[in-house]
Design a protein around this motif. Structure first.
Motif, mmCIF file in Angstrom:
data_model
loop_
_atom_site.group_PDB
_atom_site.id
_atom_site.type_symbol
_atom_site.label_atom_id
_atom_site.label_comp_id
_atom_site.label_asym_id
_atom_site.label_seq_id
_atom_site.Cartn_x
_atom_site.Cartn_y
_atom_site.Cartn_z
ATOM 1 N N LEU A 60 -7.515 -54.854 9.418
ATOM 2 C CA LEU A 60 -6.825 -53.865 8.596
ATOM 3 C C LEU A 60 -7.704 -53.399 7.444
ATOM 4 O O LEU A 60 -7.814 -52.195 7.166
ATOM 5 C CB LEU A 60 -5.522 -54.463 8.069
ATOM 6 N N ILE A 61 -8.358 -54.348 6.780
ATOM 7 C CA ILE A 61 -9.243 -53.999 5.657
ATOM 8 C C ILE A 61 -10.379 -53.100 6.131
ATOM 9 O O ILE A 61 -10.705 -52.089 5.497
ATOM 10 C CB ILE A 61 -9.800 -55.275 4.997
ATOM 11 N N ALA A 62 -11.002 -53.471 7.263
ATOM 12 C CA ALA A 62 -12.119 -52.681 7.788
ATOM 13 C C ALA A 62 -11.669 -51.276 8.170
ATOM 14 O O ALA A 62 -12.359 -50.284 7.876
ATOM 15 C CB ALA A 62 -12.728 -53.390 9.001
ATOM 16 N N SER A 63 -10.514 -51.154 8.830
ATOM 17 C CA SER A 63 -10.026 -49.845 9.254
ATOM 18 C C SER A 63 -9.716 -48.949 8.064
ATOM 19 O O SER A 63 -10.087 -47.770 8.038
ATOM 20 C CB SER A 63 -8.771 -50.009 10.119
ATOM 21 N N VAL A 64 -9.025 -49.515 7.073
ATOM 22 C CA VAL A 64 -8.656 -48.718 5.906
ATOM 23 C C VAL A 64 -9.889 -48.281 5.121
ATOM 24 O O VAL A 64 -10.012 -47.115 4.713
ATOM 25 C CB VAL A 64 -7.693 -49.512 4.996
ATOM 26 N N SER A 65 -10.838 -49.198 4.909
ATOM 27 C CA SER A 65 -12.052 -48.831 4.154
ATOM 28 C C SER A 65 -12.862 -47.786 4.903
ATOM 29 O O SER A 65 -13.463 -46.891 4.290
ATOM 30 C CB SER A 65 -12.902 -50.075 3.885
ATOM 31 N N SER A 66 -12.864 -47.864 6.235
ATOM 32 C CA SER A 66 -13.600 -46.883 7.028
ATOM 33 C C SER A 66 -12.936 -45.508 6.960
ATOM 34 O O SER A 66 -13.606 -44.480 6.839
ATOM 35 C CB SER A 66 -13.686 -47.355 8.478
ATOM 36 N N VAL A 67 -11.602 -45.482 7.025
ATOM 37 C CA VAL A 67 -10.877 -44.211 6.914
ATOM 38 C C VAL A 67 -11.113 -43.583 5.549
ATOM 39 O O VAL A 67 -11.327 -42.364 5.434
ATOM 40 C CB VAL A 67 -9.368 -44.438 7.161
ATOM 41 N N ILE A 68 -11.064 -44.397 4.500
ATOM 42 C CA ILE A 68 -11.294 -43.873 3.145
ATOM 43 C C ILE A 68 -12.702 -43.290 3.029
ATOM 44 O O ILE A 68 -12.912 -42.237 2.413
ATOM 45 C CB ILE A 68 -11.075 -44.987 2.106
#
Length: 593
Positions: free
Chosen positions: A200-208
């Motif tokens: 979840l952390i990786a996905s959100v940081s990548s989207v941002i």
């Protein structure tokens, strides 16, 4: 003056003292997500810049010779491979899956930057493949080597690779939920809170990261306006059946064309044959050019003429059945164009071509329903969307990824029911027709693929070398009983002895029980030989051929406690059931903890 190695060592020591393992994993997943986002943004921008040059330039404005561009791109990739990389890149997901199962999650450093060069050259010049695969491979290789640099264990390194893949998908599609589900379905993660939160952390940081560099632009400029109608259920089931068989076709045509091109030993011949084939297909079917996002967008907006482009049948596009025939042609030839691009030396992924093929098929089904003269009327845009989910579910064997991906990228949560109907039907049909996907066929045959079966995963991760024992005293057939007792039994704490010839060829085994009744009969010491007591083992383990799953099966079927190992046709050692089960239990604890 401290060296770079000493400085880095000090950082690691400081980390061990001040940051817990759990918090360090969260920090790493954040960094991996940022890396995945940056890599995805880079590969997209470079590719889109190349496409913009050709779309606005003289080449594509009036001359209509764009079908030559993919050949130029493939030739540039060929030159790069010949003079710089010296080796064509492997397909992204199979490479990652193999590294997870057999190389402790270690990926070559070259996989970080080579796809960032060859993928834009392939896709930017119009190759009929996607960018997602190369972005996933590059981000995964970056996370793998970051893990090696920080001396993290295999399990954490594997989780970071999944985080990188999740981040790349989230960045390109701006769909973090589908990205997480992809990592779980395709990489067969043992889903727990400990693995879910880093993803979840990786996905959100990548989207941002993607939003920061690319703004709020989206791949598909469309939002669902037509709600699901219960009367259309049968039509969505029909679409699911159609996408299921289409996904089987997609997979089989991939392996058929790949097998055809493998006959050519020369990369230059592959380039020439593949380049000509791609050029011919693009001349007659322009939408096969490039990734195909413009084609999908036009279909969803109802712009059929713009979607089809400049074809030899332009004068007849007022006939809806000609339009349907052309769209069905795209459904057929997208898989061919994609695989030919790969086989000719191009770099890319299969997910986006699957979306293109699914969108065309879904639109075809809707148009046939609306124009068959029976008074039915369905939403062509909705069928276009749901068709994409059906193809993804079948081709990848990942129905949940397909459902959430299409729902997220188009805001189509109102279509959850038809998405589930079509995706599940497609998956069931493909799963019953094929035991493998494009990603897993070769790995599955070698027994080197992780699946949702935890027992098989543990056996796949185990290494035969770790359970082979070699401290057995070897006997020879011509040895007398006396020599065997003096030089074998007396010097060994084992009750089993391998028998080999002078060239170390394995002949058989002798059990202590076989000689117990005669070992004190001195009259036989010189008159009998090892060959008299030798017997065949109940099973033999072949080092080069047998997977750990097969080794375990041989123990189960034979009932033996020790089995010999043959390597290069020579005796190599023994595997004991007790050591095998101990190693299995240790790996199981490590895998599930």
């Amino acid at each position: 003056m401290p060296t770079k190695a000493n400085f880095f060592r000090r950082i690691l020591i400081w980390r061990y003292k001040h940051i817990s393992e759990k918090n360090f994993l969260f920090l790493l997943s954040l960094i991996v997500g940022l890396l995945a986002g940056l890599i995805s943004v880079f590969v997209k921008n470079i590719t889109f810049a190349l496409e913009a040059v050709f779309e606005k330039g003289i080449i594509l404005s009036e001359n209509s010779i764009y079908f030559i561009l993919p050949i130029i791109g493939l030739f540039l990739v060929y030159l790069f491979v010949k003079y710089i990389s010296k080796k064509y890149g492997d397909h992204a997901i199979p490479t990652i899956l193999y590294s997870l199962s057999k190389k402790d999650g270690i990926l070559n450093k070259k996989s970080i930057y080579f796809p960032l060069i060859t993928a834009p050259l392939t896709v930017g010049f119009g190759g009929s493949v996607g960018l997602l695969g190369p972005a996933i491979l590059s981000a995964s290789a970056a996370s793998s080597n970051l893990g090696r640099l920080l001396h993290i264990d295999r399990k954490t390194r594997s989780l970071l690779i999944a985080c990188a893949a999740s981040g790349a998908i989230a960045s390109i599609f701006k769909s973090p939920i589908a990205a997480i589900i992809f990592a779980v379905e395709v990489f067969s993660l043992d889903l727990t809170f400990a693995s879910l939160l880093p993803l979840l952390i990786a996905s959100v940081s990548s989207v941002i990261t993607s939003y920061f560099f690319l703004g709020d632009s989206v791949l598909f400029d469309f939002h669902v306006t037509d709600k699901f109608a219960i009367k259309d259920t049968l039509f969505y089931i029909t679409l699911g059946i159609g996408t299921g068989f289409a996904s089987i076709y997609f997979t089989k045509i991939y392996f058929a064309i790949t097998s055809f091109f493998n006959r050519f030993k020369s990369a230059r011949k592959k380039l020439i044959v593949g380049g000509i084939a791609i050029g011919v297909m693009l001349f007659f079917i322009p939408p096969l050019y490039g990734e195909g996002f413009g084609f999908i967008n036009n279909l969803m907006l109802g712009n059929d003429i713009d979607a089809l482009g400049n074809t030899p049948l332009n004068e007849h596009l007022d006939n809806i059945w000609i339009v349907i025939a052309l769209l069905f042609g795209i459904t057929i030839f997208k898989a061919i164009a994609m695989t030919t691009t790969f086989a000719a030396g191009g770099t890319g992924g299969i997910i986006i071509p699957s979306l293109v093929m699914g969108s065309a098929l879904g639109n075809v089904v809707a148009k046939v329903i609306n124009n068959c003269g029976l008074g039915f009327n369905v939403s062509e845009a909705n069928f276009t969307l749901v068709g994409m989910a059906g193809l993804i579910a079948g081709v990848l064997h990942a129905p949940l990824t397909a459902i959430f991906l299409i729902a997220e990228i188009t805001g189509g949560y109102q279509l959850f029911v038809p998405l589930m109907i079509t995706a599940s039907m497609s998956f069931i049909i493909n799963k019953n027709g094929l035991d493998h996907t494009i990603y897993t066929k070769e790995l599955l045959e070698k027994g080197t693929i992780l699946t949702q079966n935890k027992d098989k995963n543990v056996l796949t991760l185990m290494k035969l070398d770790s359970v082979i024992e070699q401290n057995f005293v070897q006997l020879h057939p011509e040895m007398s009983l006396g020599d065997m007792l003096k030089n074998g039994v007396a010097k060994s704490n084992r009750n089993l002895f391998p028998v080999t010839d002078k060239d170390n060829n394995f002949m058989g085994i002798i059990l202590l029980d076989n000689i117990r009744s005669v070992m004190f009969d001195q009259s036989l010491y010189n008159s009998t030989t090892v060959e008299t007591f030798m017997q065949k083992p109940p099973e033999v383990i072949y080092y080069e051929e047998d997977s750990m799953e097969k080794v375990m099966a041989k123990f189960q079927q034979s009932g033996a406690w020790n089995l010999p190992v043959i390597r290069n046709k020579k005796y190599f050692g023994f595997v004991s059931k007790s050591k095998l089960l101990t190693a299995y239990r240790r790996e199981l604890i490590n895998f599930t903890s």
